[in-house]
Design a protein around this motif. Sequence first.
Motif, PDB file in Angstrom:
ATOM      1  N   ILE A  31       0.872  -1.299   0.057  1.00 54.38           N
ATOM      2  CA  ILE A  31       0.073   0.139  -0.136  1.00 54.38           C
ATOM      3  C   ILE A  31       0.764   1.252  -0.046  1.00 54.38           C
ATOM      4  N   HIS A  32       0.355   2.069  -0.715  1.00 58.91           N
ATOM      5  CA  HIS A  32       1.125   3.696  -0.870  1.00 58.91           C
ATOM      6  C   HIS A  32      -0.239   4.546  -0.055  1.00 58.91           C
ATOM      7  N   PHE A  33       0.705   5.209   0.630  1.00 58.81           N
ATOM      8  CA  PHE A  33      -0.293   6.279   1.404  1.00 58.81           C
ATOM      9  C   PHE A  33       0.365   7.734   0.863  1.00 58.81           C
ATOM     10  N   LEU A  34      -0.761   8.240   0.114  1.00 53.79           N
ATOM     11  CA  LEU A  34      -0.311   9.610  -0.647  1.00 53.79           C
ATOM     12  C   LEU A  34      -0.987  10.560   0.070  1.00 53.79           C
ATOM     13  N   ILE A  35      -0.118  11.695   0.694  1.00 56.11           N
ATOM     14  CA  ILE A  35      -0.852  12.782   1.138  1.00 56.11           C
ATOM     15  C   ILE A  35      -0.922  13.756   0.111  1.00 56.11           C
ATOM     16  N   LEU A  36      -2.374  14.161  -0.470  1.00 54.04           N
ATOM     17  CA  LEU A  36      -2.296  14.922  -1.620  1.00 54.04           C
ATOM     18  C   LEU A  36      -2.658  16.367  -0.786  1.00 54.04           C
ATOM     19  N   ARG A  37      -2.278  17.351  -1.841  1.00 52.34           N
ATOM     20  CA  ARG A  37      -2.838  18.627  -1.315  1.00 52.34           C
ATOM     21  C   ARG A  37      -3.271  19.571  -2.647  1.00 52.34           C
ATOM     22  N   ASP A  38      -4.418  20.158  -2.749  1.00 48.91           N
ATOM     23  CA  ASP A  38      -4.745  20.853  -4.015  1.00 48.91           C
ATOM     24  C   ASP A  38      -4.903  22.378  -3.682  1.00 48.91           C
ATOM     25  N   GLY A  39      -4.219  22.848  -2.829  1.00 49.78           N
ATOM     26  CA  GLY A  39      -4.493  24.165  -2.161  1.00 49.78           C
ATOM     27  C   GLY A  39      -5.819  24.612  -1.378  1.00 49.78           C
ATOM     28  N   THR A  40      -6.908  23.657  -1.400  1.00 49.37           N
ATOM     29  CA  THR A  40      -7.964  24.049  -0.557  1.00 49.37           C
ATOM     30  C   THR A  40      -7.740  22.866   0.844  1.00 49.37           C
ATOM     31  N   GLY A  41      -6.883  21.958   0.860  1.00 50.60           N
ATOM     32  CA  GLY A  41      -6.730  21.153   1.725  1.00 50.60           C
ATOM     33  C   GLY A  41      -5.943  19.932   1.688  1.00 50.60           C
ATOM     34  N   PHE A  42      -5.768  19.141   2.773  1.00 49.03           N
ATOM     35  CA  PHE A  42      -4.959  17.850   2.384  1.00 49.03           C
ATOM     36  C   PHE A  42      -5.938  16.588   2.560  1.00 49.03           C
ATOM     37  N   LEU A  43      -5.390  15.694   1.857  1.00 52.43           N
ATOM     38  CA  LEU A  43      -6.413  14.582   1.749  1.00 52.43           C
ATOM     39  C   LEU A  43      -5.146  13.303   1.725  1.00 52.43           C
ATOM     40  N   GLN A  44      -5.615  12.187   2.483  1.00 52.30           N
ATOM     41  CA  GLN A  44      -4.735  10.858   2.193  1.00 52.30           C
ATOM     42  C   GLN A  44      -5.549  10.150   1.195  1.00 52.30           C
ATOM     43  N   GLY A  45      -4.697   9.628   0.284  1.00 56.40           N
ATOM     44  CA  GLY A  45      -5.162   8.696  -0.963  1.00 56.40           C
ATOM     45  C   GLY A  45      -4.322   7.310  -0.561  1.00 56.40           C
ATOM     46  N   VAL A  46      -5.266   6.365  -0.371  1.00 55.75           N
ATOM     47  CA  VAL A  46      -4.989   5.133  -0.240  1.00 55.75           C
ATOM     48  C   VAL A  46      -4.703   4.028  -1.575  1.00 55.75           C
ATOM     49  N   MET A  47      -3.657   3.733  -1.974  1.00 57.15           N
ATOM     50  CA  MET A  47      -3.479   3.125  -3.066  1.00 57.15           C
ATOM     51  C   MET A  47      -3.044   1.556  -2.772  1.00 57.15           C
ATOM     52  N   SER A  48      -3.876   0.784  -3.117  1.00 56.80           N
ATOM     53  CA  SER A  48      -3.244  -0.628  -3.096  1.00 56.80           C
ATOM     54  C   SER A  48      -2.892  -1.401  -4.423  1.00 56.80           C
ATOM     55  N   LYS A  49      -1.861  -2.164  -4.530  1.00 55.72           N
ATOM     56  CA  LYS A  49      -1.408  -2.805  -5.652  1.00 55.72           C
ATOM     57  C   LYS A  49      -2.822  -3.552  -6.080  1.00 55.72           C
ATOM     58  N   ALA A  50      -3.695  -3.896  -5.544  1.00 55.86           N
ATOM     59  CA  ALA A  50      -4.864  -4.518  -6.209  1.00 55.86           C
ATOM     60  C   ALA A  50      -5.750  -3.914  -6.843  1.00 55.86           C
ATOM     61  N   ALA A  51      -5.719  -2.505  -6.470  1.00 57.14           N
ATOM     62  CA  ALA A  51      -6.778  -1.635  -6.958  1.00 57.14           C
ATOM     63  C   ALA A  51      -6.252  -0.950  -8.299  1.00 57.14           C
ATOM     64  N   VAL A  52      -4.796  -0.752  -8.458  1.00 56.64           N
ATOM     65  CA  VAL A  52      -4.115   0.232  -9.502  1.00 56.64           C
ATOM     66  C   VAL A  52      -3.410  -0.881 -10.354  1.00 56.64           C
ATOM     67  N   GLY A  53      -2.983  -2.070 -10.086  1.00 57.89           N
ATOM     68  CA  GLY A  53      -2.139  -2.905 -10.972  1.00 57.89           C
ATOM     69  C   GLY A  53      -0.734  -2.662 -10.543  1.00 57.89           C
ATOM     70  N   ASP A  54       0.032  -3.646 -11.060  1.00 56.53           N
ATOM     71  CA  ASP A  54       1.395  -3.699 -10.677  1.00 56.53           C
ATOM     72  C   ASP A  54       2.108  -2.495 -11.322  1.00 56.53           C
ATOM     73  N   GLU A  55       1.819  -2.252 -12.532  1.00 56.53           N
ATOM     74  CA  GLU A  55       2.710  -0.985 -13.122  1.00 56.53           C
ATOM     75  C   GLU A  55       2.401   0.082 -12.406  1.00 56.53           C
ATOM     76  N   LEU A  56       1.282   0.655 -12.143  1.00 55.87           N
ATOM     77  CA  LEU A  56       0.892   2.038 -11.537  1.00 55.87           C
ATOM     78  C   LEU A  56       1.603   1.863 -10.307  1.00 55.87           C
ATOM     79  N   PHE A  57       1.352   0.846  -9.646  1.00 58.85           N
ATOM     80  CA  PHE A  57       1.647   0.704  -8.352  1.00 58.85           C
ATOM     81  C   PHE A  57       3.361   0.825  -8.138  1.00 58.85           C
ATOM     82  N   HIS A  58       4.164   0.459  -8.953  1.00 60.82           N
ATOM     83  CA  HIS A  58       5.562   0.684  -8.869  1.00 60.82           C
ATOM     84  C   HIS A  58       5.864   2.089  -9.304  1.00 60.82           C
ATOM     85  N   LEU A  59       5.336   2.450 -10.295  1.00 63.25           N
ATOM     86  CA  LEU A  59       5.357   3.910 -10.554  1.00 63.25           C
ATOM     87  C   LEU A  59       5.377   4.917  -9.379  1.00 63.25           C
TER      88      LEU A  59
END
Length: 430
Positions: A31-59
């Motif tokens: 799992i990657h935990f991505l803390i995203l910000r867009d100028g209006t706030g902060f949000l944690q994105g949770v990315m699992s290998k199962a959800a995005v596939g091997d290629e994106l996950f490794h990127l």
Amino acid sequence: MRVYIEDIGRHEGQPVTIKGWLHNRRSSGKIHFLILRDGTGFLQGVMSKAAVGDELFHLADHLSQETSIIVDGTVRADTRAPSGYELDVTSFSVVGESRDFPITPKEHGVDYLLDRRHLWLRSERQQAILRIRHEIIDAVRDFFNSRGFILTDPPIFTPAACEGTTTLFPVEYFEDQKAYLTQSGQLYLEATAMALGRVYSFGPTFRAEKSKTRRHLTEFWMVEPEMAYASLDDVMDLAEDLIVSMVARVLEKRRHELSVLERDITKLEAIQKPFPRISYDDAVTRLKSKGHAIEWGGDFGGPDETTLSEAFDRPVMIHHYPSAVKAFYMKPDPDRPELAMGVDVLAPEGYGEIIGGGERLADLELMLQRIKEHDLPQEAFEWYLDLRRYGTVPHGGFGMGIERAVAWICKLEHVRETIPFPRMMYRMYP
Ligand code: 4AD
Ligand code: MG
């Protein structure tokens, strides 16, 4: 659908797109935990290998701080998340790389950060301060607009001093004319007040301050109301109402930002009318009793103001200073002409002066005398004297430095963090 993080709560369970930057990343094997910000706030994105596939996950293994990314995912309520929501990431794409972002979560020295102010602004804390600054400015504008004050912008290039000749910035350009950057729009506001009754301005102000203190910038923003037919008491009432409404607004709308700054809210909740009003005489007595080396007649220094303002849980208004330490335009007290009918408002918690103002000298003869005493060039003030020649009236107003107000409300060490790009004697970059 592209949504802003501040609106995320309206999209629970929906697929959304966030366009922003990667603030931080933690990764475990699956799992990657991505803390995203867009100028209006902060949000944690949770990315699992199962959800995005091997290629994106490794990127995502190599995504570094401040990479700009567009992230797709599904919004999920999560009571543990600071915002109450998380994003289950389904896909992402990189817009712009960011290698070795110079400001990391570790501690940096303030000079290092100021040299990188353009990047430092992206931090959660700096964003919170700038949002509160915005809220204060918005509250100030609403305050005056809703009370019938007309915004009249004074010039920035001026032919003469308003607040003493020692802090003037000369400008080379104008032929046969001395020119300086404005130290205060007040003199012009006196003219527009005689036309429109109640006016205000809000704009950049310049002082060639030789003092390197936590309260001084060379370029700052000042809001200045001016009222025809107004007394010193009217000026104090207005200053009090302005501060109360400004603080109330920040408490109402910027709770989150105040908590990011770990601001003690109870101190702000205490900012209610009436504010104590004490004379300069009393202030000197108080300072002496606390061991300050001040004599009657002297101006207050930073430490004096700190001591005075620490004595109260709300702003204190100090009025009737000796004329000798105040500007040429102040009205002398008819009963004690050695005193000026001016007021300084000192913010609590040791912040010192945030507002200076008072009743103006409306009498032509006395004004001529003052201009001479202060060694000011009378030609440059003829227009100002006209205001005393043609239908003069008692009038007054004040100026509030926005940065000092922000520093106090945010409880910052120094005004340099209250403005996007601070200008000080020793700082022009970036
Ligand atoms: O007390 P000051 O010098 O008053 C005037 O300029 C009047 N002409 C205003 C008026 O009556 N219309 O400045 C007003 C406020 C101060 O109380 C302070 O908050 C801010 O402007 N200020 C500064 N803020 C940051 N850096 C500086 N160098 C400042 N000098 C003044
Ligand atoms: Mg002042």
